[in-house]
Scaffold this active site. Structure first.
Site, PDB file in Angstrom:
ATOM      1  N   ASP A   1       0.831  -1.201   0.000  1.00 23.85           N
ATOM      2  CA  ASP A   1       0.000   0.000   0.000  1.00 23.85           C
ATOM      3  C   ASP A   1       0.864   1.249   0.000  1.00 23.85           C
ATOM      4  O   ASP A   1       2.001   1.251   0.480  1.00 23.85           O
ATOM      5  CB  ASP A   1      -0.970   0.004   1.189  1.00 23.85           C
TER       6      ASP A   1
ATOM      7  N   GLU B   1       0.079  -0.854   5.972  1.00 26.75           N
ATOM      8  CA  GLU B   1       1.151  -0.216   6.737  1.00 26.75           C
ATOM      9  C   GLU B   1       0.983   1.291   6.766  1.00 26.75           C
ATOM     10  O   GLU B   1       1.259   1.931   7.779  1.00 26.75           O
ATOM     11  CB  GLU B   1       2.511  -0.581   6.134  1.00 26.75           C
TER      12      GLU B   1
END
Length: 380
Positions: A70, A135
């Site tokens: 991500d 994250e």
């Protein structure tokens, strides 16, 4: 560089607009490659987050590469010199969202693993990859949940390299062998609203807070230690007032944060804050949020292997550091005794025109492969 496997994989990943917590099938693409290299891959889904756990081998020691697919939002598109999800080579750089944080690291360690397995099919131990899409977001359904699941299964991790962008001026100059913890507080000081012309009939919460705030900012929370600087206290927000200029407000709300070392614990910090507030006889409410505990990997096999790999590949003598914000290393440290973060130069992360130097991709991959060769040598 046009025929570089690392460059091509990095581009394939950057081209996928995986804004947190989306993955945009990055992990499926990686799983197909890893399965071809002999890995057993499984998708672990928690809430709206997809995670990948891949392992090759069943023996110890187990060395894991960890990372996240991500990325953060792009910001204003018109400020980018090229589309953030169209990987673009320009002036010796590779531009795109996630180029430095951290799709190039993922590309480098995946290709490093492929090369290592092809060259050393009989290597000792096992290799794992832990990839999350949570994250850059709240980090509640990503690595932390995967670690809980691995612990439930009895998986024993021995070494972990997290591909965070740790280098500062040149590739390899800095690796992170720990991170400070993060503890936030929301303090509400209660006063009494009134007219500014009649202060004797009111209790100004800003005035009440001020002496205590001086003590909080001046207090030495700890002295740090060999690996960590002293714990710091910082105010991030201060809210009060009704909007009128002739009204004493009834409350003042202070947001603050500790970045704390292993020399302090959350409970120690909480008690010291409360002691200062009580000493000033304040009427208050205080809500705490523990963003992450500190973790530390003292000098050992993993840091030595990585340092040797960096010097052999780049000639750089790396330095250990615990600076910066939190990372998923804080979760992995709960199930792995040696966790080190290492990746490319971090100067452009989260910025417009994020980029990585093209000439660092191959060395980055080679450093990861050399670390594998040192820690998981061929069986005799």
């Amino acid at each position: 560089m046009s025929d570089s496997a690392v460059l091509q994989l990095a581009k394939d990943l950057i081209a996928r607009p995986s804004l947190t917590p989306a993955d945009c099938d990055c992990q499926q693409m990686l799983a197909r490659r890893l399965e071809a290299a002999g890995f057993a891959c499984e998708s672990l889904v928690f809430g709206d987050v997809v995670n990948l756990w891949a392992r090759r081998g069943a023996a110890q020691p187990l060395l894991v590469f960890a990372g996240h697919t991500d990325v953060v939002p792009t910001g204003p598109l018109e400020r980018w010199d090229s589309d953030p999800f169209t990987p673009t080579e320009r002036d010796g750089m590779l531009y795109g969202r996630g180029a430095a944080d951290m799709k190039s690291s993922i590309a480098a360690f995946v290709v490093a693993v492929e090369e290592f397995v092809a060259r050393h099919p009989g290597h000792q131990g096992s290799i794992g990859l832990l990839i999350t899409a949570d994250e850059e977001g709240p980090s509640i359904n990503g690595t932390v949940k995967v670690c809980e699941e691995l612990a439930r299964r009895g998986e024993q991790l021995d070494y972990c390299i997290v591909g965070e962008p740790t280098s500062v001026g040149t590739l390899g100059d800095t690796v992170k062998n720990g991170r400070r913890g993060s503890l936030s507080g929301k303090l509400t000081i209660k006063g009494k609203q009134g007219h500014v012309a009649y202060p004797q009939l009111a209790r100004n919460p800003i005035h009440l807070l001020a002496p205590a705030l001086v003590d909080l900012t001046a207090h030495q929370w700890d002295a740090g230690n060999e690996y960590f600087p002293a714990t710091t206290f910082q105010v991030s927000n201060l809210h009060s007032g009704t909007g009128a200029t002739n009204v004493v407000p009834s409350t003042a709300v202070l947001d603050f944060n500790f970045r704390f070392s292993t020399a302090s614990t959350p409970d120690m910090l909480k008690e010291r804050v409360n002691a200062i507030l009580r000493r000033h006889q304040l009427d208050y409410d205080l809500d705490w949020t523990l963003g992450g505990k500190p973790f530390l990997t003292p000098k050992g096999e993993l840091s030595a292997a990585l340092a040797q790999a960096i010097e052999a590949e780049t000639g750089v003598a790396t330095q250990l550091s615990t600076t910066g914000g939190t990372s998923d290393g804080r979760f992995i440290a709960g199930i792995c005794p040696q966790v080190i973060e290492f990746g490319p130069i971090n100067a452009s992360i989260h910025q417009i025109n994020e980029h990585i130097r093209l000439d660092t991709l191959e060395p980055l991959k080679n450093i990861y492969r050399r670390s594998l060769e040192h820690l998981l040598p061929d069986t005799a």
